[in-house]
Design a protein around this motif. Structure first.
Motif, PDB file in Angstrom:
ATOM      1  N   LEU A   1     -62.462 -16.777 -36.372  1.00  0.00           N
ATOM      2  CA  LEU A   1     -62.277 -15.690 -37.294  1.00  0.00           C
ATOM      3  C   LEU A   1     -62.143 -14.252 -36.490  1.00  0.00           C
ATOM      4  CD1 LEU A   1     -64.741 -16.108 -40.213  1.00  0.00           C
ATOM      5  CD2 LEU A   1     -62.111 -16.081 -40.303  1.00  0.00           C
ATOM      6  N   GLU A   2     -62.882 -14.340 -34.984  1.00  0.00           N
ATOM      7  CA  GLU A   2     -62.672 -13.204 -34.195  1.00  0.00           C
ATOM      8  C   GLU A   2     -60.981 -13.157 -33.782  1.00  0.00           C
ATOM      9  OE1 GLU A   2     -65.024 -13.853 -30.745  1.00  0.00           O
ATOM     10  OE2 GLU A   2     -67.196 -13.381 -32.009  1.00  0.00           O
ATOM     11  N   LEU A   3     -60.530 -14.220 -33.677  1.00  0.00           N
ATOM     12  CA  LEU A   3     -59.310 -13.998 -33.339  1.00  0.00           C
ATOM     13  C   LEU A   3     -58.195 -13.696 -34.442  1.00  0.00           C
ATOM     14  CD1 LEU A   3     -57.357 -14.775 -30.945  1.00  0.00           C
ATOM     15  CD2 LEU A   3     -57.338 -17.276 -31.626  1.00  0.00           C
ATOM     16  N   CYS A   4     -58.732 -14.173 -35.547  1.00  0.00           N
ATOM     17  CA  CYS A   4     -57.948 -14.050 -37.012  1.00  0.00           C
ATOM     18  C   CYS A   4     -58.151 -12.305 -37.123  1.00  0.00           C
ATOM     19  CB  CYS A   4     -58.222 -14.807 -38.092  1.00  0.00           C
ATOM     20  SG  CYS A   4     -57.504 -14.482 -39.641  1.00  0.00           S
ATOM     21  N   PHE A   5     -59.244 -11.889 -37.085  1.00  0.00           N
ATOM     22  CA  PHE A   5     -59.642 -10.695 -37.498  1.00  0.00           C
ATOM     23  C   PHE A   5     -58.745  -9.518 -36.654  1.00  0.00           C
ATOM     24  CE2 PHE A   5     -63.851 -10.771 -40.018  1.00  0.00           C
ATOM     25  CZ  PHE A   5     -63.107 -11.869 -40.770  1.00  0.00           C
ATOM     26  N   ALA A   6     -58.812 -10.042 -35.146  1.00  0.00           N
ATOM     27  CA  ALA A   6     -58.144  -9.087 -34.363  1.00  0.00           C
ATOM     28  C   ALA A   6     -56.550  -9.369 -34.532  1.00  0.00           C
ATOM     29  CB  ALA A   6     -58.355  -9.558 -33.065  1.00  0.00           C
ATOM     30  N   ALA A   7     -56.056 -10.087 -34.847  1.00  0.00           N
ATOM     31  CA  ALA A   7     -54.363 -10.369 -35.292  1.00  0.00           C
ATOM     32  C   ALA A   7     -54.245  -9.553 -36.419  1.00  0.00           C
ATOM     33  CB  ALA A   7     -54.229 -11.712 -35.544  1.00  0.00           C
ATOM     34  N   VAL A   8     -55.142  -9.657 -37.293  1.00  0.00           N
ATOM     35  CA  VAL A   8     -55.039  -8.666 -38.514  1.00  0.00           C
ATOM     36  C   VAL A   8     -54.967  -7.059 -38.362  1.00  0.00           C
ATOM     37  CG1 VAL A   8     -55.848  -8.019 -41.072  1.00  0.00           C
ATOM     38  CG2 VAL A   8     -55.492 -10.436 -40.303  1.00  0.00           C
ATOM     39  N   ALA A   9     -55.891  -6.736 -37.497  1.00  0.00           N
ATOM     40  CA  ALA A   9     -56.090  -5.401 -36.972  1.00  0.00           C
ATOM     41  C   ALA A   9     -54.621  -5.078 -36.310  1.00  0.00           C
ATOM     42  CB  ALA A   9     -57.264  -5.234 -36.047  1.00  0.00           C
ATOM     43  N   SER A  10     -54.420  -5.939 -35.341  1.00  0.00           N
ATOM     44  CA  SER A  10     -53.346  -5.590 -34.366  1.00  0.00           C
ATOM     45  C   SER A  10     -51.835  -5.377 -35.193  1.00  0.00           C
ATOM     46  CB  SER A  10     -53.030  -6.721 -33.552  1.00  0.00           C
ATOM     47  OG  SER A  10     -51.935  -6.515 -32.439  1.00  0.00           O
ATOM     48  N   SER A  11     -51.865  -6.202 -36.074  1.00  0.00           N
ATOM     49  CA  SER A  11     -50.626  -5.937 -37.108  1.00  0.00           C
ATOM     50  C   SER A  11     -50.576  -4.799 -37.812  1.00  0.00           C
ATOM     51  CB  SER A  11     -50.473  -7.206 -38.109  1.00  0.00           C
ATOM     52  OG  SER A  11     -51.568  -6.952 -39.271  1.00  0.00           O
ATOM     53  N   LEU A  12     -51.842  -4.203 -38.156  1.00  0.00           N
ATOM     54  CA  LEU A  12     -51.833  -3.011 -38.678  1.00  0.00           C
ATOM     55  C   LEU A  12     -51.587  -1.677 -37.740  1.00  0.00           C
ATOM     56  CD1 LEU A  12     -54.662  -3.560 -41.247  1.00  0.00           C
ATOM     57  CD2 LEU A  12     -52.371  -3.568 -41.846  1.00  0.00           C
ATOM     58  N   SER A  13     -52.282  -1.624 -36.392  1.00  0.00           N
ATOM     59  CA  SER A  13     -52.270  -0.563 -35.566  1.00  0.00           C
ATOM     60  C   SER A  13     -51.045  -0.792 -34.719  1.00  0.00           C
ATOM     61  CB  SER A  13     -53.543  -0.694 -34.851  1.00  0.00           C
ATOM     62  OG  SER A  13     -53.642  -1.868 -34.006  1.00  0.00           O
ATOM     63  N   HIS A  14     -50.311  -1.958 -34.582  1.00  0.00           N
ATOM     64  CA  HIS A  14     -49.151  -2.293 -33.655  1.00  0.00           C
ATOM     65  C   HIS A  14     -49.609  -2.042 -32.237  1.00  0.00           C
ATOM     66  CE1 HIS A  14     -46.663  -2.189 -37.186  1.00  0.00           C
ATOM     67  NE2 HIS A  14     -47.288  -0.964 -37.482  1.00  0.00           N
ATOM     68  N   LEU A  15     -51.164  -2.349 -32.195  1.00  0.00           N
ATOM     69  CA  LEU A  15     -51.308  -2.518 -30.520  1.00  0.00           C
ATOM     70  C   LEU A  15     -52.290  -3.621 -30.331  1.00  0.00           C
ATOM     71  CD1 LEU A  15     -53.093   1.185 -30.642  1.00  0.00           C
ATOM     72  CD2 LEU A  15     -51.103   0.550 -29.606  1.00  0.00           C
ATOM     73  N   PRO A  16     -52.508  -4.190 -28.938  1.00  0.00           N
ATOM     74  CA  PRO A  16     -53.187  -5.393 -28.920  1.00  0.00           C
ATOM     75  C   PRO A  16     -54.659  -4.958 -29.066  1.00  0.00           C
ATOM     76  CG  PRO A  16     -52.580  -3.992 -26.830  1.00  0.00           C
ATOM     77  CD  PRO A  16     -51.764  -3.338 -27.781  1.00  0.00           C
ATOM     78  N   VAL A  17     -55.593  -6.027 -29.408  1.00  0.00           N
ATOM     79  CA  VAL A  17     -56.812  -6.186 -29.900  1.00  0.00           C
ATOM     80  C   VAL A  17     -57.437  -7.322 -29.171  1.00  0.00           C
ATOM     81  CG1 VAL A  17     -58.327  -6.156 -31.773  1.00  0.00           C
ATOM     82  CG2 VAL A  17     -56.335  -5.019 -32.160  1.00  0.00           C
ATOM     83  N   GLU A  18     -58.569  -6.551 -28.801  1.00  0.00           N
ATOM     84  CA  GLU A  18     -59.627  -7.736 -28.196  1.00  0.00           C
ATOM     85  C   GLU A  18     -60.501  -8.571 -29.250  1.00  0.00           C
ATOM     86  OE1 GLU A  18     -63.423  -8.111 -25.161  1.00  0.00           O
ATOM     87  OE2 GLU A  18     -62.461  -6.102 -25.229  1.00  0.00           O
TER      88      GLU A  18
END
Length: 359
Positions: A334-351
């Motif tokens: 889920l950490e990976l999934c949540f980071a991907a969702v956040a990245s898709s919204l911000s258009h930035l890489p996420v840890e």
């Protein structure tokens, strides 16, 4: 015993099918009797598991499942009444994620082992609280990541862990199909349908394959096709960076004619890949410097994946250990999934791990 063939020596057989406990046969309660539970109960019935209580706020749903699979089961509209049955030891909670944590909390406090539907939680801190509560209550909490026991995913993972293809350098998955079947259902209201509700299977698969290797960054995006008629985006992709490896996940959810699924794991000594027109029928090829094989696997994701999740929980209870799909283990996915969702919204890489709530 006849001597092993050269192929068996170079490519030993792997345990990829679901396991059942040796002697433990508890009574199980199902909370929530929606559409997906047809696959749960078909798997449990085939495995010989005892489901003795069916719960749903809509009694008709529970009665339907009772008639289909377990005619001797008791039916309840309030799951708390089922928890009062002393013989119930294991509970399968299949409700939607917004109401599921409260139900899981009551089940754990009642001393029941729990299998939670996926995706597990909308909030990682809440997931950790539930894992802590399970430990405190002396019971096990697992997550129904049924894709782990899809035959091709399970076999690929076991090959990766066996060392046959060496150190993992790349994992690349692509799913191309029509997901617009959700139109008019509750799933159409899930804004991040592809990267959250669907792709969690692939984020979880990636997490299990990579083992102790932790993802450093994820960059993801989503888009709507020009012709789709449902609300959520049907296109999604994610690129995941590791210190010594990389992974890519691609989801084309609006392919109305035809479908294709592919997975490739590349290592320092070889690779393994699977592909097919359906997730249920995959051709596998394992290639190393010693040669190659194309094993024919048995089983299908539906219903064997559901057999696998409950079977692993029951085995863990019997063997007095944590299940491989424990709540804590699934939080990494889920950490990976949540980071991907956040990245898709911000258009930035996420840890991964920095985003605690689904946005």
């Amino acid at each position: 015993m006849p001597p092993k063939s050269n192929t068996e020596v170079l490519f030993p057989k792997l345990q990829y099918l679901p396991r059942d406990p040796q002697k433990y046969s508890p009574q199980i309660a199902l909370i929530g009797c929606g559409g997906i539970t047809e696959h749960h109960l078909a798997a449990y019935q085939a495995a010989g598991y005892q489901v003795t209580a069916l719960c749903d706020v809509n009694r008709q749903n529970a009665e339907k499942r009772k008639k289909q699979f377990y005619p001797e089961a008791q039916v309840f509209t309030d799951y708390r009444d089922a928890l009062k049955l002393a013989d119930i030891e294991v509970v399968d909670v299949t409700t939607h994620p917004d109401i599921r944590p409260a139900i899981i909390t009551v089940c754990l406090k009642a001393g029941k082992h729990v299998l939670s539907q996926k995706p597990f939680v909308l909030n990682l801190d809440e997931g950790e609280r539930l894992a802590d509560l399970a430990d405190k209550s002396g019971v096990l909490l697992a997550v129904n990541q049924n894709g782990r026991w899809a035959p091709h995913f399970s076999y690929l993972r076991e090959v990766a862990h066996s060392g046959m293809i060496g150190d993992i350098a790349g994992v690349h998955c692509g799913v191309h199909w029509d997901h617009s079947w959700v139109k008019g259902t509750a799933f159409e209201n899930v804004e991040q349908l592809i990267l959250y509700d669907f792709a969690i299977h692939w984020f979880d698969f990636l997490t299990t394959v990579m083992g102790d290797q932790l993802p450093q960054r994820v960059y993801a995006s989503t888009a709507k096709t020009s012709s789709q008629s449902i609300k959520p985006a049907l296109l999604g992709q994610a690129s995941i960076e590791y210190e010594n490896a990389q992974a890519t996940l691609v989801f084309d959810g609006h392919v109305p004619s035809g479908s294709w699924d592919r997975t490739l794991i590349a290592g320092s000594r070889g690779l393994i890949r699977s592909a097919g027109r359906k997730l249920a029928s995959q051709q596998i090829e394992l290639i190393t410097s010693e040669g190659s094989i194309s094993p024919e696997l048995t089983g299908t994701w539906f219903p064997d994946g559901f057999h696998g999740t409950m079977g692993e929980l029951l085995c863990a209870i019997e063997e007095k250990r944590q299940p491989s799909h424990s709540a804590r283990n699934n939080l990494r996915s889920l950490e990976l999934c949540f980071a991907a969702v956040a990245s898709s919204l911000s258009h930035l890489p996420v840890e991964p791990g920095t985003i605690r709530k689904l946005m």
